[in-house]
Design a protein around this motif. Structure first.
Motif, PDB file in Angstrom:
ATOM      1  N   THR A 141      10.047  16.836  -4.782  1.00 15.63           N
ATOM      2  CA  THR A 141      10.481  16.358  -6.096  1.00 15.63           C
ATOM      3  C   THR A 141      11.990  16.533  -6.252  1.00 15.63           C
ATOM      4  OG1 THR A 141      10.109  18.522  -7.113  1.00 15.63           O
ATOM      5  CG2 THR A 141       8.237  16.981  -7.042  1.00 15.63           C
ATOM      6  N   THR A 192       5.769   4.218   3.433  1.00 17.30           N
ATOM      7  CA  THR A 192       6.933   3.867   2.634  1.00 17.30           C
ATOM      8  C   THR A 192       7.394   2.465   2.983  1.00 17.30           C
ATOM      9  OG1 THR A 192       7.611   6.193   2.684  1.00 17.30           O
ATOM     10  CG2 THR A 192       9.232   4.592   1.922  1.00 17.30           C
ATOM     11  N   HIS A 200      11.234   2.029  -1.551  1.00 10.59           N
ATOM     12  CA  HIS A 200      10.578   1.669  -2.807  1.00 10.59           C
ATOM     13  C   HIS A 200       9.739   2.864  -3.261  1.00 10.59           C
ATOM     14  CE1 HIS A 200      11.313  -2.740  -3.344  1.00 10.59           C
ATOM     15  NE2 HIS A 200      11.714  -2.592  -2.090  1.00 10.59           N
ATOM     16  N   VAL A 201      10.162   3.480  -4.339  1.00  9.39           N
ATOM     17  CA  VAL A 201       9.454   4.647  -4.853  1.00  9.39           C
ATOM     18  C   VAL A 201       8.171   4.233  -5.549  1.00  9.39           C
ATOM     19  CG1 VAL A 201       9.634   6.672  -6.344  1.00  9.39           C
ATOM     20  CG2 VAL A 201      11.643   5.867  -5.084  1.00  9.39           C
ATOM     21  N   GLN A 202       8.215   3.102  -6.266  1.00 11.16           N
ATOM     22  CA  GLN A 202       7.013   2.643  -6.955  1.00 11.16           C
ATOM     23  C   GLN A 202       5.983   2.139  -5.945  1.00 11.16           C
ATOM     24  OE1 GLN A 202       7.745  -0.494  -9.719  1.00 11.16           O
ATOM     25  NE2 GLN A 202       5.650  -0.537 -10.506  1.00 11.16           N
ATOM     26  N   GLY A 203       4.782   2.681  -6.024  1.00 11.79           N
ATOM     27  CA  GLY A 203       3.728   2.293  -5.108  1.00 11.79           C
ATOM     28  C   GLY A 203       3.763   2.985  -3.769  1.00 11.79           C
ATOM     29  N   ARG A 204       4.664   3.908  -3.597  1.00 14.67           N
ATOM     30  CA  ARG A 204       4.767   4.630  -2.323  1.00 14.67           C
ATOM     31  C   ARG A 204       3.585   5.583  -2.161  1.00 14.67           C
ATOM     32  NH1 ARG A 204      10.169   8.113  -0.599  1.00 14.67           N
ATOM     33  NH2 ARG A 204       9.737   8.200   1.638  1.00 14.67           N
ATOM     34  N   THR A 205       3.043   5.625  -0.945  1.00 13.77           N
ATOM     35  CA  THR A 205       1.942   6.536  -0.645  1.00 13.77           C
ATOM     36  C   THR A 205       2.515   7.812  -0.031  1.00 13.77           C
ATOM     37  OG1 THR A 205       0.452   4.678  -0.252  1.00 13.77           O
ATOM     38  CG2 THR A 205      -0.218   6.828   0.590  1.00 13.77           C
ATOM     39  N   ARG A 461      -1.812  -1.268   0.128  1.00 11.29           N
ATOM     40  CA  ARG A 461      -1.439  -0.951  -1.251  1.00 11.29           C
ATOM     41  C   ARG A 461       0.071  -0.813  -1.394  1.00 11.29           C
ATOM     42  NH1 ARG A 461      -5.719   2.766  -0.764  1.00 11.29           N
ATOM     43  NH2 ARG A 461      -4.193   4.450  -0.600  1.00 11.29           N
ATOM     44  N   THR A 462       0.704  -0.174  -0.428  1.00 14.03           N
ATOM     45  CA  THR A 462       2.144   0.053  -0.522  1.00 14.03           C
ATOM     46  C   THR A 462       2.916  -1.258  -0.458  1.00 14.03           C
ATOM     47  OG1 THR A 462       1.894   2.236   0.506  1.00 14.03           O
ATOM     48  CG2 THR A 462       4.084   1.253   0.522  1.00 14.03           C
ATOM     49  N   SER A 465       2.587  -3.433  -3.604  1.00 14.52           N
ATOM     50  CA  SER A 465       3.267  -2.944  -4.806  1.00 14.52           C
ATOM     51  C   SER A 465       4.752  -3.264  -4.836  1.00 14.52           C
ATOM     52  CB  SER A 465       3.077  -1.429  -4.925  1.00 14.52           C
ATOM     53  OG  SER A 465       3.695  -0.767  -3.834  1.00 14.52           O
ATOM     54  N   ASP A 467       7.885  -5.277  -5.583  1.00  6.30           N
ATOM     55  CA  ASP A 467       8.149  -6.331  -6.560  1.00  6.30           C
ATOM     56  C   ASP A 467       8.746  -7.575  -5.913  1.00  6.30           C
ATOM     57  OD1 ASP A 467       7.200  -4.698  -8.567  1.00  6.30           O
ATOM     58  OD2 ASP A 467       9.174  -3.852  -9.015  1.00  6.30           O
TER      59      ASP A 467
END
Length: 650
Positions: A141, A192, A200-205, A461-462, A465, A467
């Motif tokens: 984090t 990633t 891309h942080v959004q949708g990252r596994t 999924r990654t 996601s 955009d």
């Protein structure tokens, strides 16, 4: 601030199982020079840690009493308890009581983690003016980034510090700006999507549990536990060359499908010996155990298969060591006499008619050398003395005595004979005790618990996601599979075949164009009333013979071929009607590894994040010298504090 030099830079990459580091950047980038286990041991004083387990020696040192106490053996610590001296030594093999501060990529014990980093830093022994680049796990984090920044600046007084994302480092290593990085670790997998060097942080596994190298070990253990195999045996089997993950649709050796592929030409030979036909090539599949009814045959009663793996450690602790050693010595003598009886002429004839060996994926059984650390620990606790201990190790060791001689008579290196230790001590008489174990088709079932399917779903999924829809096809064509958990033979190929089997759509499939029908055209009916009619060209000329939907689908993935106004000849289509088929990839490929790092080509690119960190350190510390804010300097830290790292980290 003076410019940094190549020999001053430190790179540290912490991992759940292994932490790698290096001081200095060589002219040609090499794998990490320092490798340590990512664990520490509690010291006698609370809050302090030791890099190795400290155990008390049972046998007293044979030094004269007149010598001073500071002449203890190397690696040992002498302490005085009353009138008797207790000698302690470092056990660099045992992991009993170890604390692992990183689990599933997360830092779970900060005190132990800081002690591990301090141990790595002291082992490198750097000079004073030394910048540090740390490889960060995706699950860390921003608050943890600040905590790490404060520790490095205040503990080591470093003049510059930088954080680099592990997935981004792998992208730098391969030299691609857009890619999908699948990092397989010990207990987790990170997926990633990177577009133009930006993760891309959004949708990252991040930290997908139950899909790493430990899951492969547990799958093997579930298959081999009924045969008295331990988890450590399965772990070493996973790292051996005979363990392999077969691609989707590959039949297991010995099954009906595999038998059809072998094209049996001599059924009588197949029934009696297991060979598919006659001749030297067919004889390669014959096993050591003859087929037929009765005891000691492959289809008859076999006590060894029923009993499973012999527990030598229990024999040692049960007091039957002398009996077992006599049996082993008798077996060695029988083998030596059998070789002498054959003579040199028979050996020459055997070498001349030596059959071509089958590949590992078509052999039902194979053997490998297992290092029995538990047996070695039991011997150390028996107070045998140094000479007796070395003698017992030699008698119990079943491994080859020289380099180049491996299991099944194959020519292997020392690293292949034992993949869990360094090659330097693999054949040492004072090293671990090796035992030869046989395993069947269970060695191909490491991924039978659905690991590959879960990773494939995470990749889908990654990428879905992201955009930027027009980037998805490029992300599918730029897969990077790395991490030490992917070192298992055939893992990358099997994962790629699994992803292709689940999500790859053939370009000739008519269903891929149904999403491209404009909204102002109703769905065609069975009568043909709503079927779209051929349209005239943009100037009212003859109708075009090119399917506009096919044209749009094929040119969207090759945008350099598209005209400046791609919708001018497509009546009824708006400028944003095409989706470039981001949901249905027509091509899924792996990125080709770089060819200009010869040292890395020999060991593989599983630790590509470390290679990318070397490239990045060269750029940001030496070439760029901080102009692009790739790292945080000491004056920046004094002005902004730990929170300023977010403006500098890669």
């Amino acid at each position: 601030m003076p410019a940094f030099k190549d020999e001053q830079i430190i790179i540290i990459a912490p991992g759940s199982e292994t932490t790698v580091a290096q001081l200095g950047l060589p002219e040609s980038f090499t794998p990490a020079r320092l490798r340590v286990r990512s664990r520490m041991f509690p010291a006698e004083k609370p809050g302090e840690w030791e890099p190795y387990k400290i155990r008390r020696r049972n046998d007293k040192p044979e030094a004269p009493a007149a010598e001073p106490q500071d002449r203890a053996p190397e690696g040992a610590v002498s302490k005085t308890n009353g009138t008797e001296d207790a000698v302690y030594e470092e056990d660099r093999v045992s992991e009993e009581g170890a604390v692992w501060p990183i689990q599933e990529g997360k830092i779970v014990d900060w005190s132990c983690f800081f002690a591990l980093i301090t141990h790595v830093y002291n082992a490198l022994n750097p000079p004073f003016h030394t910048p540090i680049l740390l490889i960060a796990q995706p699950v860390w984090t921003p608050k943890e980034h600040e905590k790490l920044t404060q520790f490095f600046f205040e503990k080591f007084k470093t003049p510059a510090f930088g954080l680099m994302d592990a997935a981004l480092a792998s992208s730098w290593a391969y030299g691609v700006h857009t890619s999908t990085v699948v990092d397989v670790g010990k207990d987790k997998v990170d997926v990633t999507a990177i577009s133009e060097f930006i993760p891309h942080v959004q949708g990252r596994t991040s930290s997908l549990a139950g899909c790493g190298g430990e899951a492969l070990t547990q799958s093997l253990f579930a298959k081999l536990a009924p045969r008295s195999w331990s988890r450590e045996m399965c772990e070493q089997l996973k790292k051996s060359p005979i363990c392999e993950i077969l691609p989707v649709g590959t039949p297991m050796p010995g099954t009906k499908e595999a038998g059809e592929e072998e094209n049996i030409t001599n059924p009588a030979a197949a029934a009696s010996t297991g060979a598919p036909g006659s001749g030297p090539a067919a004889a390669a599949s014959i096993g050591n155990i003859p087929r037929g009814p009765g005891a000691d045959t492959e289809v008859g009663d076999n006590d060894a298969d029923e009993e499973g793996v012999l527990d030598v450690a229990s024999i040692v602790t049960g007091g039957k060591m002398e009996e077992y050693l006599a049996k082993k010595e008798k077996e060695k003598l029988e083998k030596a006499n059998a070789k002498k009886k054959g003579g040199t002429d028979a050996a020459a004839a055997a070498n001349a008619n030596k059959p071509i060996r089958l590949p590992n994926s078509r052999r039902e059984k194979a053997t490998f050398f297992y290092e029995d650390h538990r047996l070695l620990d039991n011997l150390k606790n028996m107070n045998l003395g140094s000479e007796r201990l070395a003698e017992m190790q030699v008698q119990l060791d079943e491994g080859p005595l020289r380099h180049g001689e491996g299991a099944n008579g194959e020519v292997t290196s020392a690293a292949e004979a034992n993949a869990s230790v360094d090659a330097g001590n693999a054949n040492s008489r004072s090293g671990p005790i090796r035992r030869e174990l046989e395993v069947g088709t269970e060695r191909f079932m490491g991924a039978s618990n659905g690991v590959l399917e879960r990773i494939a779903d995470a990749v889908h999924r990654t990428i879905s996601s992201v955009d930027e829809v027009n980037k998805r096809s490029e992300l599918w064509d730029s897969l990077i599979i790395c991490g030490n958990g992917s070192k298992v033979r055939g893992f990358k190929e099997a994962l790629l075949s699994t992803i292709q089997a689940k999500y790859l759509i053939s370009p000739s499939s008519a269903t891929m164009f149904t999403s491209e029908i404009p909204s102002n055209i109703s769905t065609p009916t069975g009568t043909g009333a709503n079927t779209p009619q051929p349209q005239f060209g943009p100037h009212g000329g003859a109708p075009s013979h090119v399917n506009p939907l096919l044209y749009a689908a094929t040119t969207a993935q090759t945008q350099h071929l598209m005209p400046h106004n791609p919708t001018s000849h497509l009546p009824g289509l708006s400028h944003n009607a095409h989706s470039s088929h981001g949901q249905t990839p027509t091509s899924i490929k792996l990125v080709k590894p770089p060819e200009y790092f010869p040292e890395w080509k020999d060991v593989g690119f599983d630790e590509s994040a470390f290679l990318g960190a070397q490239v990045a350190a060269k750029v940001i510390f030496v070439v760029d010298q901080g102009q692009s804010k790739g790292y945080m300097t000491r004056p920046d830290y004094n002005d902004q504090g730990p929170t300023g790292i977010h403006d500098y980290a890669l």
